[in-house]
Design an enzyme around this catalytic site. Structure first.
Site, mmCIF file in Angstrom:
data_model
loop_
_atom_site.group_PDB
_atom_site.id
_atom_site.type_symbol
_atom_site.label_atom_id
_atom_site.label_comp_id
_atom_site.label_asym_id
_atom_site.label_seq_id
_atom_site.Cartn_x
_atom_site.Cartn_y
_atom_site.Cartn_z
ATOM 1 N N GLY A 16 -4.551 7.621 0.394
ATOM 2 C CA GLY A 16 -4.284 8.865 1.105
ATOM 3 C C GLY A 16 -2.806 9.138 1.273
ATOM 4 O O GLY A 16 -1.944 8.344 0.887
ATOM 5 N N VAL A 76 0.765 9.916 3.399
ATOM 6 C CA VAL A 76 1.456 9.307 4.528
ATOM 7 C C VAL A 76 2.453 10.314 5.097
ATOM 8 O O VAL A 76 3.220 10.932 4.350
ATOM 9 C CB VAL A 76 2.200 8.017 4.104
ATOM 10 C CG1 VAL A 76 2.866 7.375 5.318
ATOM 11 C CG2 VAL A 76 1.252 7.046 3.434
ATOM 12 N N LYS A 117 -0.937 7.352 8.101
ATOM 13 C CA LYS A 117 -1.657 7.447 6.829
ATOM 14 C C LYS A 117 -3.026 8.075 7.066
ATOM 15 O O LYS A 117 -3.824 7.570 7.862
ATOM 16 C CB LYS A 117 -1.817 6.062 6.205
ATOM 17 C CG LYS A 117 -2.541 6.071 4.851
ATOM 18 C CD LYS A 117 -2.765 4.662 4.353
ATOM 19 C CE LYS A 117 -1.486 4.024 3.900
ATOM 20 N NZ LYS A 117 -0.985 4.595 2.637
ATOM 21 N N ARG A 157 2.433 9.150 -0.997
ATOM 22 C CA ARG A 157 1.027 9.337 -1.348
ATOM 23 C C ARG A 157 0.569 8.122 -2.146
ATOM 24 O O ARG A 157 1.321 7.566 -2.928
ATOM 25 C CB ARG A 157 0.814 10.596 -2.190
ATOM 26 C CG ARG A 157 1.076 11.894 -1.434
ATOM 27 C CD ARG A 157 0.732 13.115 -2.281
ATOM 28 N NE ARG A 157 1.072 14.346 -1.588
ATOM 29 C CZ ARG A 157 0.296 14.955 -0.709
ATOM 30 N NH1 ARG A 157 -0.888 14.418 -0.421
ATOM 31 N NH2 ARG A 157 0.666 16.062 -0.114
ATOM 32 N N GLY A 158 -0.663 7.699 -1.897
ATOM 33 C CA GLY A 158 -1.195 6.540 -2.612
ATOM 34 C C GLY A 158 -2.673 6.677 -2.835
ATOM 35 O O GLY A 158 -3.276 7.720 -2.549
ATOM 36 N N ASP A 174 -3.749 -4.355 -4.937
ATOM 37 C CA ASP A 174 -2.965 -3.257 -5.514
ATOM 38 C C ASP A 174 -1.466 -3.481 -5.267
ATOM 39 O O ASP A 174 -0.764 -2.621 -4.736
ATOM 40 C CB ASP A 174 -3.405 -1.920 -4.916
ATOM 41 C CG ASP A 174 -2.950 -0.725 -5.763
ATOM 42 O OD1 ASP A 174 -2.566 -0.939 -6.937
ATOM 43 O OD2 ASP A 174 -2.964 0.405 -5.256
#
Length: 776
Positions: A497, A499, A513, A493-494, A607
């Site tokens: 969203g 995965v 994703k 998760r990121g 990021d």
């Protein structure tokens, strides 16, 4: 030899010990002097420019080579980079060959048998001496100091600063690295006064730059000039009379540079890194190497897999696997009757069109080819109206997802299997991948099965065709729902969203994703993700497709076996060994350097953190989520305004909070935090934050570590590295690599972004100690 004579010495590549500059070395050679290739052992055998930038003399490749060139090279470059050769296509023997500035004024290179391998046309001129200038220009001067002959008038593959490039000159590539014979690629002023690049091979000649699909003015050029002249100045700025203008990314004085027509057909500007002697690319003409013509020879196809690779189409095989310039040959006998077609989506062969018809239906185009025995294939495109191109030869093949067309290769019917799908593309609209997704699935699976599994094609050929036929494409939502078993297994998760793990119909394991907060329409979304999909590097997670259906926006990536870096770096058990930590540091730096400097689109990741670094089965890193924050077009200032982009607290550079324009240096800062975490083995940052957080909060641990590290380095104590490295390694690490990583990390997290290095510079520093594998 006379007292005024100066011998010129032989220099080997980096595999030999470098010869130091002797106090007796000279920059000139007097008339009447001569020397042989055997004189290279003399300590005074170095002819150098007064400032020692360039050297000149006999040059060979490797220890055991018996081929010698009279050449000029950069004295302090790591590989003694050659910029000019007198006898590039006619090397002389290592025994008995000689060079002489004869009394009649001719400068002559003689071979073992006394035959002349090369000479200047100055036999009727009163030449006083030969001299190597600081510019790298080898000149012959008369008694008054006037230049009567110069190497600058006869360039080989390299243009140096201050060397005028005119209509009578051209840069011709070497045939290969450290292979000085003339290659097939040239940079020159064409007859219409425009600078171009051309592939001039044994079978064809084909101009490929500037963009052959655009007009002269669309390419930013003009032919309204009577003078064909161009120059590269000392700052790294190139200016030409056809309005071609470019400059080095590190533009400025005090840097050694060269513009080279490389063996792969690309024109590149290089800058020399003083401390290491290595070259850095600071500009290149072509961003996508498959745009170069002739790379893969007759019938060959250039495909990104992910790096540019040559492949053969179905029913063809390589002529010579060691030399793709020879292309591919048919595995069948040609006939004018009894023909069928093999379809390759997003593939084209440039040029050699027998006709151009507009408009034309698919069936009309097919019949035009069938009725002409010369036709080897036809290309059909739907770009509003049907475009039909029939081909008399198959050269300059390339595969690209942004090519809106299909090539149909003509083969005998007997080469096809009876149950192969019928190839009928008359209804295809290549502007929308949604329209071709289902057909591509059929072709990618059925064609791959019948053409390879059933016919015993070699593994390398199979991989090549698979790369061509399974290009980036669209998926339906129901297809991805089935692929992921109704989105059952969450693997990550990121900020963008969740995965999910899935398996495609062709048995490839993928990571799917699900994106949230995506408001673009289908066309805009497709345009953005297709741009990301064109970015290829071994240290970037590969995107294989997408879904844009109603409210659903999903991306399909290759599945990376060992998950994200954080799960291994910060684990209590089975944490990363040192060799894997260094591999991650170097690979991640290479991936970011590619995004910042080399790929077609300039991408700031925004990021960078351990959660976005995936590790494959060999713990090679692959950067994930690149391009999702925002794609930044190149600008004159090298930066782009980015707003409202989420980052991760502790990895975000100070300029986020200062509301400054963001550049690639924000990624450099985040990488710095991460590389320090790789060495220390602990989290130096706090967790997730959105765009509203205050930068000053939560930085205590990172700032404390940076202060301590800098103090330890200043102290000069031998144990400072040991005190910084993760104690869980129990001393099993490479001290040189650790010190390099720590210093790189500290420079990357400088508050002043102008003091941070580029990722290219970081790659260079880490590469310097890559081969040092001794553990403490």
């Amino acid at each position: 030899m006379g007292s005024q004579s100066v011998t010129i010495f032989l220099v080997f590549l980096s595999s030999l010990a470098a010869t130091s500059v002797d106090s007796t070395s000279r920059s000139f050679l007097a008339r009447g002097s001569s020397f042989s290739v055997e004189d290279v052992s003399s300590s005074s055998s170095l002819l150098t420019s007064p400032d020692n930038t360039f050297s000149c003399g006999f040059y060979t490749v490797g220890v055991n080579s018996n081929a010698y060139w009279f050449a000029i090279w950069f004295t302090n470059s790591k590989e003694k980079t050659v910029v000019w050769t007198a006898n590039r296509d006619n090397p002389v023997n290592g025994h008995g060959s000689s060079i002489a500035l004869r009394k009649d004024g001719a400068f002559v290179l003689s071979d073992l048998d006394g035959s002349i391998a090369w000479q200047t046309n100055t036999s009727s001129i009163n030449v006083h001496q030969a001299e190597l200038l600081n510019s790298g220009n080898f000149v012959l001067k008369d008694p008054h100091g006037k230049i009567v002959w110069q190497s600058f008038d006869f360039p080989t593959d390299t243009l140096l600063p201050g060397q005028l490039f005119t209509k009578s000159k051209r840069l011709v590539s070497n045939v290969g690295h450290q292979m000085f014979s003339s290659g097939y690629f040239s940079f020159f002023f064409d007859s219409d006064n425009v600078l171009r690049m051309i592939y001039d091979g044994p079978d064809i000649s084909s101009i490929y730059w500037p963009n052959v699909n655009l007009g002269l003015f669309q390419n930013g050029r003009t032919n309204y000039n009577s003078s064909r002249i161009a120059v590269l100045d000392d700052k790294g700025i190139f200016t030409a009379s056809d309005q071609l203008h470019f400059n080095a990314s590190d533009v400025g004085l005090g840097i050694q540079r060269r513009l080279a027509m490389d063996p792969d057909g690309n024109l590149r500007l290089y800058s020399l890194h003083d401390s290491s002697g290595s070259w850095v690319i600071t500009w290149q003409a072509i961003g996508k190497l498959c745009d170069v013509h002739g790379l893969c020879g007759r019938n060959g196809i250039c495909v990104y897999a992910p790096d540019p690779t040559c492949s053969c189409p179905p029913q063809y095989e390589p002529v010579d696997l060691t030399d793709w310039r020879k292309g591919c040959k048919r595995k069948f006998e040609r006939t004018c009757n009894d023909s069928e077609f093999v379809e390759l989506t997003h593939v084209d062969y440039y040029g050699f069109d027998l006709n151009f018809t507009q408009p034309a239906s698919f069936e009309e185009c097919r019949q035009i080819c069938l009725q002409d025995c010369r036709c080897l294939a036809f290309s059909y495109r739907l770009t509003g109206e049907g475009l039909c191109f029939t081909k008399s030869a198959l050269f300059n093949g390339y595969s690209s997802v942004d090519f809106a067309g299909i090539i149909y290769l003509r083969v005998p019917t007997r080469a096809q299997t009876s149950n192969q799908p019928t190839l009928n593309g008359s209804h295809l609209d290549c502007r929308s991948l949604n329209a071709i997704g289902a057909i591509e699935v059929i072709l990618a699976v059925a064609s791959w099965w019948f053409l390879f599994r059933k016919r015993g094609i070699s593994a390398s050929m199979e991989d090549g065709y698979h790369a061509i036929s399974s290009q980036f494409r669209s998926f339906s939502y129901s297809e991805l729902k089935t692929t992921t078993n109704k989105f059952k297994e969450v693997v990550g998760r990121g900020g963008f969203g969740a995965v999910y793990k899935g398996v495609l119909a062709d048995e490839r394991t993928v990571a799917v994703k699900k994106l949230g907060d995506v408001v673009q329409g289908e066309e805009e979304f497709w345009a953005e993700v297709s741009t990301i999909a064109r970015i290829n590097h071994m240290n970037l997670a590969r995107m294989w497709g997408f879904c844009s259906e109603g409210k659903h926006r999903l991306l399909v990536y290759e599945f990376v076996e060992n998950g994200s870096l954080d799960k291994h770096l910060f684990a209590n058990e089975n944490f990363l060994a040192w060799k894997d930590r260094f591999k991650v540091a170097l690979g991640t730096a290479k991936g970011l350097a590619y995004l910042h400097h080399e790929c077609l689109e300039w991408v700031i990741h925004c990021d960078v953190k351990p959660e976005n670094i995936l590790l494959d089965k060999d713990f090679e890193p692959k950067i994930a989520d690149f391009g999702l924050a925002k794609l930044c077009q190149r600008s004159g200032h090298g930066s782009s305004e980015l707003t409202r982009i989420r980052g991760t607290k502790g990895y975000m550079a100070p300029e986020w909070a200062m509301n400054l324009p963001l550049s690639a240096k924000v990624d450099v800062y985040s990488y710095g935090v991460m590389i320090l975490e790789l060495v220390k083995g602990i989290r130096l940052s706090n967790w997730v934050v959105d765009e509203h957080y205050s930068f000053g909060e939560g930085m205590t641990e990172l700032m404390r570590v940076v202060r301590i590290a800098k103090a330890m380095i200043r102290s000069g104590e031998d144990s400072w590295v040991d005190n910084f490295v993760d104690p869980r390694l129990r001393g099993k690490f490479n001290r040189n690599q650790a010190a390099t990583m720590i210093k790189a990390g500290l420079s990357c997290v400088e508050e002043d972004r102008n003091k941070r290095p580029t990722m290219e510079s970081v790659v260079h520093d880490l590469t310097e100690c890559e081969d040092d594998i001794t553990l403490k």
